[in-house]
Scaffold this motif. Structure first.
Motif: not given
Length: 217
Positions: A135-138, A147-152, A154-160, A196-206
């Motif tokens: 949201p700050a980027l927007m 980031t390691s958690d890209p979100q779909d 269309p207004a954001v371009h991701y470069e791997p 110590p962050v939310e599970r939905n931001r940890l690849d070990i869980f998601t």
């Protein structure tokens, strides 16, 4: 009432010593320069040029304006140069946020190399662990989010940047150390230590445990 061109005109007259040379320096005709000067005198209701002398001399009022010109014109020119460099992408401020916990090891040397190549660009770096960076980027508060958690979106371009392998760290004496790969069910009776962050931001869980419906001890 005073404009930049007026300051430039009086400065050119002082530096060149005559209206003709000042006009040539400003790329205008002497007639146009004289007209501009008379128009300014009418506006300010003061005489700026003593035309009775040869060559014409600047009056006390003109010298007062030149004090302003000597202060303002260098700053204007410096700002114009800065804007040209900004438009060319050579200067400015780059606002970067990181919410990738594994980024710092490679990012710091990369930023050092960036500073050497772009010394006039100020880097504003913040860790986005405590706020939502996209949201700050927007909003335009950030220029780049690592980031390691890209979100779909269309207004954001991701470069791997790269791919990475998810690794489980255990001691050499741990029973799991004998396996080349670990399956989710093998962590059912294990104590798992993560960031110590939310599970939905940890690849070990998601990416690993949750799809297999496994909960570590």
């Amino acid at each position: 009432m005073l404009e930049i061109r007026h300051l430039e005109t009086l400065s050119a007259i002082r530096d060149s010593g005559s209206l003709q040379e000042a006009a040539e320096r400003l790329h205008v005709t002497q007639s146009a320069l004289s007209h501009q000067l008379r128009d300014l005198e009418v506006r300010l209701q003061v005489q700026l040029l003593n035309r009775r002398t040869r060559p014409a001399r600047l009056t006390t009022a003109a010298l007062r304006i030149l004090v302003l010109a000597d202060d303002i014109l260098p700053r204007v020119r410096a700002t114009e140069r800065d804007l040209q460099r900004l438009a060319a992408g050579r200067t400015g401020r780059l606002h970067v946020a990181i919410d990738c916990h594994s980024c710092f090891q490679w990012l710091m040397p990369a930023l050092d190399a960036f500073r050497q190549q772009w010394p006039d660009v100020t880097l504003d770096l913040s860790a986005a662990f405590s706020f939502a960076p996209l949201p700050a980027l927007m909003r335009g508060d950030l220029d780049v989010v690592i980031t390691s958690d890209p979100q779909d979106n269309p207004a954001v371009h991701y470069e791997p940047l790269f791919r990475y392998e998810l690794v489980l760290a255990v001691s050499n004496q741990h029973p799991l150390s004998q396996y080349r790969y670990v399956e989710p069910f093998q962590l059912t009776d294990q104590v798992l230590i993560t960031y110590p962050v939310e599970r939905n931001r940890l690849d070990i869980f998601t990416q690993f445990l949750t799809p297999a419906d496994v909960e570590p001890a």
